[in-house]
Design a protein around this motif. Structure first.
Motif, PDB file in Angstrom:
ATOM      1  N   TYR A  65       0.824  -1.205   0.000  1.00 23.11           N
ATOM      2  CA  TYR A  65       0.000   0.000   0.000  1.00 23.11           C
ATOM      3  C   TYR A  65       0.862   1.261   0.000  1.00 23.11           C
ATOM      4  CZ  TYR A  65      -3.582  -3.412   0.630  1.00 23.11           C
ATOM      5  OH  TYR A  65      -4.394  -4.492   0.426  1.00 23.11           O
ATOM      6  N   GLY A  66       1.989   1.199   0.695  1.00 27.43           N
ATOM      7  CA  GLY A  66       2.923   2.322   0.630  1.00 27.43           C
ATOM      8  C   GLY A  66       3.308   2.592  -0.812  1.00 27.43           C
ATOM      9  N   ALA A  67       3.615   1.517  -1.546  1.00 28.84           N
ATOM     10  CA  ALA A  67       4.017   1.647  -2.953  1.00 28.84           C
ATOM     11  C   ALA A  67       2.866   2.200  -3.795  1.00 28.84           C
ATOM     12  CB  ALA A  67       4.474   0.297  -3.489  1.00 28.84           C
ATOM     13  N   VAL A  68       1.663   1.688  -3.576  1.00 29.68           N
ATOM     14  CA  VAL A  68       0.497   2.155  -4.335  1.00 29.68           C
ATOM     15  C   VAL A  68       0.302   3.661  -4.124  1.00 29.68           C
ATOM     16  CG1 VAL A  68      -2.025   2.116  -4.410  1.00 29.68           C
ATOM     17  CG2 VAL A  68      -0.747  -0.035  -4.452  1.00 29.68           C
ATOM     18  N   PHE A  69       0.406   4.105  -2.889  1.00 30.79           N
ATOM     19  CA  PHE A  69       0.104   5.516  -2.636  1.00 30.79           C
ATOM     20  C   PHE A  69       1.263   6.438  -3.008  1.00 30.79           C
ATOM     21  CE2 PHE A  69      -3.138   3.277  -0.058  1.00 30.79           C
ATOM     22  CZ  PHE A  69      -4.199   3.664  -0.855  1.00 30.79           C
ATOM     23  N   ARG A  70       2.465   5.916  -3.030  1.00 29.76           N
ATOM     24  CA  ARG A  70       3.558   6.720  -3.605  1.00 29.76           C
ATOM     25  C   ARG A  70       3.355   6.867  -5.114  1.00 29.76           C
ATOM     26  NH1 ARG A  70       6.630   3.986   0.251  1.00 29.76           N
ATOM     27  NH2 ARG A  70       6.981   2.273  -1.196  1.00 29.76           N
ATOM     28  N   VAL A  71       2.943   5.779  -5.773  1.00 28.96           N
ATOM     29  CA  VAL A  71       2.686   5.840  -7.217  1.00 28.96           C
ATOM     30  C   VAL A  71       1.530   6.795  -7.505  1.00 28.96           C
ATOM     31  CG1 VAL A  71       1.722   4.503  -9.136  1.00 28.96           C
ATOM     32  CG2 VAL A  71       3.670   3.624  -7.868  1.00 28.96           C
ATOM     33  N   ARG A  72       0.506   6.720  -6.690  1.00 22.63           N
ATOM     34  CA  ARG A  72      -0.645   7.606  -6.876  1.00 22.63           C
ATOM     35  C   ARG A  72      -0.200   9.069  -6.805  1.00 22.63           C
ATOM     36  NH1 ARG A  72      -6.859   7.143  -5.732  1.00 22.63           N
ATOM     37  NH2 ARG A  72      -7.280   9.349  -5.756  1.00 22.63           N
ATOM     38  N   SER A  73       0.642   9.379  -5.849  1.00 26.24           N
ATOM     39  CA  SER A  73       1.132  10.738  -5.699  1.00 26.24           C
ATOM     40  C   SER A  73       1.992  11.151  -6.891  1.00 26.24           C
ATOM     41  CB  SER A  73       1.938  10.840  -4.393  1.00 26.24           C
ATOM     42  OG  SER A  73       2.748  11.983  -4.408  1.00 26.24           O
ATOM     43  N   ARG A  74       2.881  10.276  -7.288  1.00 26.17           N
ATOM     44  CA  ARG A  74       3.768  10.568  -8.408  1.00 26.17           C
ATOM     45  C   ARG A  74       2.968  10.812  -9.693  1.00 26.17           C
ATOM     46  NH1 ARG A  74       9.673  10.686  -9.183  1.00 26.17           N
ATOM     47  NH2 ARG A  74       9.762  11.094 -11.410  1.00 26.17           N
ATOM     48  N   LEU A  75       1.922  10.001  -9.891  1.00 22.00           N
ATOM     49  CA  LEU A  75       1.079  10.166 -11.080  1.00 22.00           C
ATOM     50  C   LEU A  75       0.326  11.495 -11.031  1.00 22.00           C
ATOM     51  CD1 LEU A  75      -0.411   6.608 -11.744  1.00 22.00           C
ATOM     52  CD2 LEU A  75       1.053   7.939 -13.272  1.00 22.00           C
ATOM     53  N   THR A  76      -0.120  11.872  -9.849  1.00 20.28           N
ATOM     54  CA  THR A  76      -0.800  13.167  -9.706  1.00 20.28           C
ATOM     55  C   THR A  76       0.108  14.285 -10.205  1.00 20.28           C
ATOM     56  OG1 THR A  76      -1.972  12.376  -7.751  1.00 20.28           O
ATOM     57  CG2 THR A  76      -1.892  14.751  -8.059  1.00 20.28           C
ATOM     58  N   GLN A  77       1.365  14.236  -9.779  1.00 17.47           N
ATOM     59  CA  GLN A  77       2.307  15.267 -10.206  1.00 17.47           C
ATOM     60  C   GLN A  77       2.581  15.162 -11.701  1.00 17.47           C
ATOM     61  OE1 GLN A  77       5.188  14.028  -7.349  1.00 17.47           O
ATOM     62  NE2 GLN A  77       4.408  15.381  -5.753  1.00 17.47           N
ATOM     63  N   ALA A  78       2.637  13.928 -12.214  1.00 20.38           N
ATOM     64  CA  ALA A  78       2.899  13.727 -13.639  1.00 20.38           C
ATOM     65  C   ALA A  78       1.746  14.248 -14.505  1.00 20.38           C
ATOM     66  CB  ALA A  78       3.156  12.256 -13.930  1.00 20.38           C
ATOM     67  N   VAL A  79       0.525  14.128 -13.992  1.00 17.67           N
ATOM     68  CA  VAL A  79      -0.644  14.634 -14.723  1.00 17.67           C
ATOM     69  C   VAL A  79      -0.501  16.144 -14.919  1.00 17.67           C
ATOM     70  CG1 VAL A  79      -3.116  15.133 -14.522  1.00 17.67           C
ATOM     71  CG2 VAL A  79      -2.258  12.831 -13.998  1.00 17.67           C
ATOM     72  N   HIS A  80      -0.199  16.832 -13.843  1.00 22.06           N
ATOM     73  CA  HIS A  80      -0.074  18.289 -13.948  1.00 22.06           C
ATOM     74  C   HIS A  80       1.099  18.678 -14.855  1.00 22.06           C
ATOM     75  CE1 HIS A  80      -3.323  19.323 -11.278  1.00 22.06           C
ATOM     76  NE2 HIS A  80      -2.884  18.488 -10.351  1.00 22.06           N
ATOM     77  N   ARG A  81       2.178  17.918 -14.760  1.00 19.66           N
ATOM     78  CA  ARG A  81       3.337  18.227 -15.600  1.00 19.66           C
ATOM     79  C   ARG A  81       3.017  18.001 -17.081  1.00 19.66           C
ATOM     80  NH1 ARG A  81       6.762  15.530 -12.695  1.00 19.66           N
ATOM     81  NH2 ARG A  81       6.976  13.772 -14.104  1.00 19.66           N
ATOM     82  N   PHE A  82       2.340  16.879 -17.372  1.00 22.49           N
ATOM     83  CA  PHE A  82       1.974  16.556 -18.759  1.00 22.49           C
ATOM     84  C   PHE A  82       1.216  17.721 -19.394  1.00 22.49           C
ATOM     85  CE2 PHE A  82      -1.052  15.019 -21.906  1.00 22.49           C
ATOM     86  CZ  PHE A  82      -0.295  14.162 -22.706  1.00 22.49           C
ATOM     87  N   PHE A  83       0.220  18.213 -18.675  1.00 20.33           N
ATOM     88  CA  PHE A  83      -0.594  19.280 -19.264  1.00 20.33           C
ATOM     89  C   PHE A  83       0.124  20.624 -19.254  1.00 20.33           C
ATOM     90  CE2 PHE A  83      -3.984  16.137 -18.367  1.00 20.33           C
ATOM     91  CZ  PHE A  83      -4.448  16.015 -19.677  1.00 20.33           C
ATOM     92  N   ALA A  84       0.897  20.889 -18.231  1.00 21.11           N
ATOM     93  CA  ALA A  84       1.643  22.148 -18.179  1.00 21.11           C
ATOM     94  C   ALA A  84       2.610  22.238 -19.362  1.00 21.11           C
ATOM     95  CB  ALA A  84       2.398  22.268 -16.857  1.00 21.11           C
ATOM     96  N   GLU A  85       3.277  21.106 -19.667  1.00 20.91           N
ATOM     97  CA  GLU A  85       4.232  21.098 -20.785  1.00 20.91           C
ATOM     98  C   GLU A  85       3.547  21.371 -22.122  1.00 20.91           C
ATOM     99  OE1 GLU A  85       5.975  17.227 -20.409  1.00 20.91           O
ATOM    100  OE2 GLU A  85       7.448  17.899 -18.925  1.00 20.91           O
ATOM    101  N   ARG A  86       2.245  21.119 -22.174  1.00 17.91           N
ATOM    102  CA  ARG A  86       1.511  21.319 -23.423  1.00 17.91           C
ATOM    103  C   ARG A  86       0.635  22.562 -23.387  1.00 17.91           C
ATOM    104  NH1 ARG A  86       2.938  16.509 -22.429  1.00 17.91           N
ATOM    105  NH2 ARG A  86       3.519  15.029 -24.056  1.00 17.91           N
ATOM    106  N   ASP A  87       0.913  23.451 -22.441  1.00 17.76           N
ATOM    107  CA  ASP A  87       0.210  24.741 -22.319  1.00 17.76           C
ATOM    108  C   ASP A  87      -1.278  24.614 -22.032  1.00 17.76           C
ATOM    109  OD1 ASP A  87       2.480  26.412 -22.728  1.00 17.76           O
ATOM    110  OD2 ASP A  87       2.417  25.878 -24.864  1.00 17.76           O
ATOM    111  N   PHE A  88      -1.670  23.571 -21.322  1.00 13.44           N
ATOM    112  CA  PHE A  88      -3.062  23.474 -20.874  1.00 13.44           C
ATOM    113  C   PHE A  88      -3.210  24.260 -19.571  1.00 13.44           C
ATOM    114  CE2 PHE A  88      -5.451  20.020 -23.169  1.00 13.44           C
ATOM    115  CZ  PHE A  88      -4.503  19.781 -24.153  1.00 13.44           C
ATOM    116  N   VAL A  89      -4.350  24.914 -19.429  1.00 12.69           N
ATOM    117  CA  VAL A  89      -4.635  25.680 -18.217  1.00 12.69           C
ATOM    118  C   VAL A  89      -5.462  24.806 -17.275  1.00 12.69           C
ATOM    119  CG1 VAL A  89      -5.821  27.726 -17.307  1.00 12.69           C
ATOM    120  CG2 VAL A  89      -4.610  27.845 -19.512  1.00 12.69           C
ATOM    121  N   ASN A  90      -5.070  24.757 -16.030  1.00 14.61           N
ATOM    122  CA  ASN A  90      -5.799  23.957 -15.047  1.00 14.61           C
ATOM    123  C   ASN A  90      -6.987  24.759 -14.508  1.00 14.61           C
ATOM    124  OD1 ASN A  90      -5.214  22.758 -11.678  1.00 14.61           O
ATOM    125  ND2 ASN A  90      -6.453  21.838 -13.272  1.00 14.61           N
ATOM    126  N   VAL A  91      -8.169  24.172 -14.587  1.00 15.48           N
ATOM    127  CA  VAL A  91      -9.388  24.857 -14.133  1.00 15.48           C
ATOM    128  C   VAL A  91     -10.021  24.083 -12.979  1.00 15.48           C
ATOM    129  CG1 VAL A  91     -11.688  25.645 -14.800  1.00 15.48           C
ATOM    130  CG2 VAL A  91      -9.828  25.713 -16.464  1.00 15.48           C
TER     131      VAL A  91
END
Ligand code: 4AD
Ligand code: MG
Length: 454
Positions: A129-155
Motif C-alpha cells: 500500500y505504501g508503494a500504491v500511494f507513492r505511485v498515486r502521488s507521483r502520477l498526480t504530479q505527472a498529470v499536472h506536468r503533462f498538461f503544463a508542458e503542453r500549455d493546458f490551463v488547469n481549471v
C-alpha cells in the motif's frame, strides 16, 4: 542533527559519521550483545537496518521496540556486510518515540486485501500500500506536468453543481434539509434549487476551453450508481482535458499520448515500487506495460467492434447487438484477447450516449470514444462535443434538459467552435499501472455502496 528520510539515506554515495533517521519498526531481531531494527519511514519501499549495541543510550528500551513502534536513531552510516542492502546504521543512540503493543494489527505476515480494508488507517504502513500511494502521488504530479508542458490551463470546476453532465441521474443530493423531518422544497433549500455533487467537470470545462483554448480539470467526482464491482467507486478522481478547435481524432491522439506518458512515468521513474508490483501483484504487468510503451494503440469503430464480437466464439453473459452498450466482458475481450493491446472504440450509437456528443453525418452515431485497456476495460470516455446550436438545442429539448442549461447553449450561440475532450478515471489508471485488481485498494479511504468508514 536533523532527521533525514530513509530514501535519501539509502541513496548515499559514501559512508557518513553522523546521521539521524526515524520511522516505524518492521522487525527486531536480537543477537548476543546487539539487536537489528528494520526501520521504514514510508519515503521508499526499502527499510534501513539499524544495529543497536547493548548499552548505548536508549537501548534499555529495546524490549519495547516492537513491530509497529516509532523509533528514532542516530549514528554512523556504514557499508553493510549483509546481502541485499548497501548501507546500515551503526547506532550510537536510539529512542522509542511511540510504543506499539503486541496487538498491533500489522504483524509481519500476509494479510488479505479484505482485512487490510478494515484497517485502512494503518495499511499505508504495509509495503504494497505504501508503494500504491507513492505511485498515486507521483502520477498526480505527472498529470499536472503533462498538461503544463503542453500549455493546458488547469481549471477548478465546481464540486457542487445543479447540472447532471452524464444525464444518468446518478447524483448525490446536496441539501441542508433534514430528511428525517420530511425534507423540504428545493426552493427553500440552501441554494434555492436542487443541488448535487458533480459527476464530471466537463460542462464547466467546456466554457473555459471556449475561452482559454486548452484546459484540464483534475478533481473529485461522485456517482451514486449502485455498482458492486472492482472498478466502480462512489467517490473517485477524474482528469478531464477539453480542447478548443479540436475534433475526435485529435482527442483520441491526446488520450493515447497521455496514457503512454503516465505508464512511462511509473515504469521508468519508480523502478523499485514497480518491481514490487511485477513480482508480487501481477506477473504479467511488466509485459503489458512494455507493450503500451512500444506498440501503437488499436482504433476500431463501434460498428467494427460489434462485428468482431459477433463473429468470435467467446460465450458472453450479455448478448451483443448493434445499438446496445458494450458490456465490460465485451470490452475486455476486445482489449485482452482479440487485440491484446489498448483499443480505442469510436463512433457509438447516438441512443446510448449523452446529449452533448456530436452527431455524425450518418444520423445514427455520435463522435464518441472509449479507450479500453487490458485488465481494466474502460479507462477513458470522451467525445467531440456538439457545437451546432440547433442540433444541441433540439437534443436537449428531447431529453427534457431545457431548464438551467442556457449558459451551456450560450457557448454555441456566441463564437461556437468545434471542441473535444475526455475523462480519465484516475483510480483505474493507478490500477492499470500497478496491477492491483480492486479499486478499493488504490484509494486511501474508499467510498462504495454501504461503505463510508473512516
Ligand atoms: O465515461 P464517463 O462517464 O465520462 C464522463 O464523465 C465525461 N463527462 C468525461 C469527459 O468527456 N470529460 O467517465 C469517465 C471515466 C471512465 O472512463 C472511467 O475511467 C471513470 O471515469 N469512471 C469511474 N471510475 C471509478 N468509479 C466510477 N464509478 C466511475 N465512473 C466512471
Ligand atoms: Mg464512459
Amino acid at each position: 542533527m536533523r532527521r533525514e528520510l530513509i530514501k535519501r539515506v539509502l541513496q548515499s554515495a559514501e559512508e557518513r559519521s553522523e546521521i539521524q533517521v526515524a520511522g516505524w519498526v518492521r522487525t527486531r531481531r536480537d543477537a548476543k550483545g546487539f539487536s537489528f531494527l528494520e526501520l521504514n519511514d514510508g519515503s521508499c519501499l526499502g527499510s534501513l537496518q539499524v544495529v543497536v549495541d547493548e548499552g548505548i543510550p536508549g537501548s534499555e528500551q529495546l524490549k519495547q521496540m516492537l513491530t509497529g513502534s516509532a523509533v528514532s536513531a542516530f549514528g554512523a552510516l556504514v557499508a553493510s556486510p549483509a546481502k541485499g542492502q548497501a548501507w546500515e546504521l551503526h547506532a550510537t543512540g536510539v529512542s522509542l518515540v511511540g510504543e506499539a503493543p503486541e496487538d498491533y494489527p500489522l504483524q509481519k505476515k500476509r494479510h488479505s486485501a479484505e482485512f487490510m480494508r478494515e484497517i485502512a488507517h494503518l495499511r499505508p504502513r504495509a509495503n504494497l500500500y505504501g508503494a500504491v500511494f507513492r505511485v498515486r502521488s507521483r502520477l498526480t504530479q505527472a498529470v499536472h506536468r503533462f498538461f503544463a508542458e503542453r500549455d493546458f490551463v488547469n481549471v477548478h470546476t465546481p464540486i457542487i453543481t445543479a447540472s447532471d453532465c452524464e444525464g444518468a441521474g446518478e447524483m448525490f443530493r446536496v441539501t441542508t434539509h433534514d430528511p428525517l423531518s420530511g425534507g423540504g422544497k428545493p426552493e427553500e433549500d440552501f441554494f434555492e434549487k436542487a443541488a448535487y455533487l458533480t459527476v464530471s467537470g466537463q460542462l464547466e470545462g467546456e466554457a473555459f476551453a471556449c475561452a482559454l483554448s486548452n484546459i484540464y480539470t483534475f478533481g473529485p467526482t461522485f456517482r451514486a450508481e449502485n455498482s458492486h464491482t472492482s472498478r466502480h467507486a462512489a467517490e473517485f478522481w477524474m482528469i478531464e482535458p477539453e480542447i478548443a478547435f479540436c475534433d475526435l481524432e485529435g482527442d483520441m491522439d491526446l488520450a493515447e499520448e497521455f496514457v503512454r506518458e503516465m505508464v512511462r512515468e511509473v515504469v521508468e521513474e519508480m523502478p523499485e515500487d514497480f518491481a514490487l508490483f511485477s513480482k508480487f501483484v501481477d506477473k504479467g504487468l511488466e509485459d503489458r506495460l512494455q507493450q503500451v510503451l512500444t506498440k501503437p494503440f488499436v482504433r476500431v469503430s463501434y460498428t467494427e467492434a460489434v462485428a468482431i464480437l459477433e463473429a468470435c466464439d467467446e460465450s458472453f453473459d450479455y448478448p451483443v447487438s448493434w445499438g446496445e452498450n458494450l458490456q465490460s466482458e465485451h470490452e475486455r475481450f476486445l482489449t485482452e484477447k482479440h487485440f491484446q493491446a489498448p483499443v480505442t472504440v469510436y463512433n457509438y450509437p447516438t441512443r446510448i450516449k449523452p446529449f452533448y456528443m456530436r452527431q455524425n453525418d450518418d444520423g445514427k452515431t455520435v463522435a464518441a470514444m472509449d479507450l479500453l485497456v487490458p485488465g481494466i476495460g474502460e479507462l477513458i470516455g470522451g467525445s467531440q462535443r456538439e457545437e451546432r446550436y440547433d442540433l444541441l438545442k433540439s437534443k436537449m429539448d428531447e431529453e427534457g434538459l431545457s431548464e438551467g442549461y442556457d449558459w451551456y447553449l450560450d457557448l454555441r450561440k456566441y463564437g461556437t467552435v468545434p471542441h473535444a475532450g475526455f475523462g480519465l478515471g484516475f483510480e483505474r489508471l493507478v490500477m492499470f499501472v500497478t496491477g492491483v485488481g480492486n479499486i478499493r485498494d488504490v484509494i486511501p479511504f474508499p467510498r462504495t455502496p454501504g461503505n463510508c468508514e473512516f
